[in-house]
Write an enzyme that holds these catalytic residues in place. Structure first.
Site, PDB file in Angstrom:
ATOM      1  N   GLU A  40       9.022 116.594-107.505  1.00 46.16           N
ATOM      2  CA  GLU A  40       8.563 117.982-107.648  1.00 46.16           C
ATOM      3  C   GLU A  40       9.289 118.919-106.666  1.00 46.16           C
ATOM      4  O   GLU A  40       9.448 118.576-105.491  1.00 46.16           O
ATOM      5  CB  GLU A  40       7.051 118.014-107.343  1.00 46.16           C
ATOM      6  CG  GLU A  40       6.419 119.388-107.401  1.00 46.16           C
ATOM      7  CD  GLU A  40       4.971 119.392-106.862  1.00 46.16           C
ATOM      8  OE1 GLU A  40       4.607 118.533-106.033  1.00 46.16           O
ATOM      9  OE2 GLU A  40       4.207 120.287-107.283  1.00 46.16           O
ATOM     10  N   LYS A 117       3.071 123.387-114.234  1.00 46.19           N
ATOM     11  CA  LYS A 117       1.959 122.685-113.562  1.00 46.19           C
ATOM     12  C   LYS A 117       0.636 123.425-113.810  1.00 46.19           C
ATOM     13  O   LYS A 117       0.525 124.625-113.540  1.00 46.19           O
ATOM     14  CB  LYS A 117       2.275 122.612-112.068  1.00 46.19           C
ATOM     15  CG  LYS A 117       1.302 121.785-111.239  1.00 46.19           C
ATOM     16  CD  LYS A 117       1.821 121.754-109.788  1.00 46.19           C
ATOM     17  CE  LYS A 117       0.981 120.881-108.872  1.00 46.19           C
ATOM     18  NZ  LYS A 117       1.503 120.922-107.482  1.00 46.19           N
ATOM     19  N   CYS A 153       2.166 116.161-109.594  1.00 45.29           N
ATOM     20  CA  CYS A 153       1.521 116.006-108.283  1.00 45.29           C
ATOM     21  C   CYS A 153       0.009 116.213-108.336  1.00 45.29           C
ATOM     22  O   CYS A 153      -0.715 115.347-108.819  1.00 45.29           O
ATOM     23  CB  CYS A 153       2.202 116.958-107.287  1.00 45.29           C
ATOM     24  SG  CYS A 153       1.979 116.449-105.562  1.00 45.29           S
TER      25      CYS A 153
END
Ligand SMILES: NC(=O)CCC(=O)C(=O)O
Length: 270
Positions: A40, A117, A153
């Site tokens: 990421e 995300k 994440c």
């Protein structure tokens, strides 16, 4: 399918250009793999909030172009990790113009999928303060014919996302991260939990090193649908190279068909 995870280590000393050129070299060394995965926000720094706006790029910017070229050169699907994306002329519902966006290139170098995300990390600061949240699921076809869902994440803490992804046919999860050392045992445990509860292959590529005064946790991993570690990295920079057996997920779901016993969703059949 041969998969390479590049657990990149970085600190605060490199420019975006220098790091991109180093990463392109590392990706080039993975020729012969079918899928290569990066962490990421590696170009801009996962926790370097103060630099994000200045370093943001479009999904056709210099980082994306370099990744596209190297994917085509080695003929592999490349999950390029994520960038701080500033699209031209778009703001989100909160009036911000940045997203944490993953980029996936096919083996010809075409940008085939992006994923913004959904769950932003930082509570009142960090991502929620600076970035918009993504709203859409993203899935890709892997070279072995399996279907992989994308997340990033902090998304890992939200199991309902992964259930939604398997309801769209996902058999694998690809998860780039900048997950700190302070909570690395959460990372290791949650990766296994997602693999076991969703009977899926987990391909999870974390960051190493220390940047913006935050020590990264490493421990990138490839985990099978029974929670078995197919590979796990240590704490420093490392490339994991893993051969994924054919039918791994299909066989696991057939021999222990727990997902068929779900009752609180549309796919429940018993
Ligand atoms: N970059 C992130 O999303 C960090 C997530 C994290 O540190 C945590 O969930 O803990």
């Amino acid at each position: 399918m041969r998969v390479a995870l590049i657990q990149l280590s970085y600190d605060d000393s490199e420019s975006v250009e220098e790091r991109t050129s180093r990463v392109v070299g590392l990706v080039r060394e993975q020729a012969g793999h079918d899928l290569v995965v990066l962490p990421e926000l590696w170009p801009m720094g996962g926790f370097d909030y103060r630099a994000w706006s200045e370093k943001a790029q479009t999904t056709n910017g210099a980082v994306a172009q370099a990744l596209s070229q190297v994917a085509a050169e080695i003929g592999a699907v490349l999950h390029g990790g994520s960038i701080v994306e500033r699209p031209s002329g778009e703001t989100g519902p909160e009036g911000k113009d940045l997203w944490n966006t993953s980029l996936v290139f096919d083996a010809q170098g075409e940008l085939v999928t992006t994923y913004r995300k959904i769950h932003r990390f930082g509570f009142a600061g960090g991502e929620p303060k600076l970035m918009e949240a993504g709203a859409d699921l993203a899935l890709i076809d892997l070279p072995d014919g399996s279907r992989a869902a994308l997340s990033t994440c902090y998304d890992l803490r939200f199991p309902e996302l992964y259930r939604a992804q398997i309801d769209q046919g996902a058999t694998a999860f690809v998860i780039p991260a900048a997950w700190p050392m302070a909570r690395v045992e959460h990372w290791r445990l949650l990766l296994r939990a997602r693999a076991i509860e969703d009977q899926a292959l987990v391909i999870a590529c974390n960051t190493a090193g220390t940047h913006a005064r935050t020590e990264m946790g490493g421990h990138s991993a490839v985990i099978g649908p029974g929670g078995e570690n197919l590979a796990e990295a240590g704490e420093g920079q490392e490339v994991l190279s893993v051969d994924i057996p054919d039918r791994l997920v299909a066989d696991a779901r057939e021999t222990f068909p727990v997902l068929a016993d779900r009752r609180l969703n549309q796919r429940s059949s018993r």
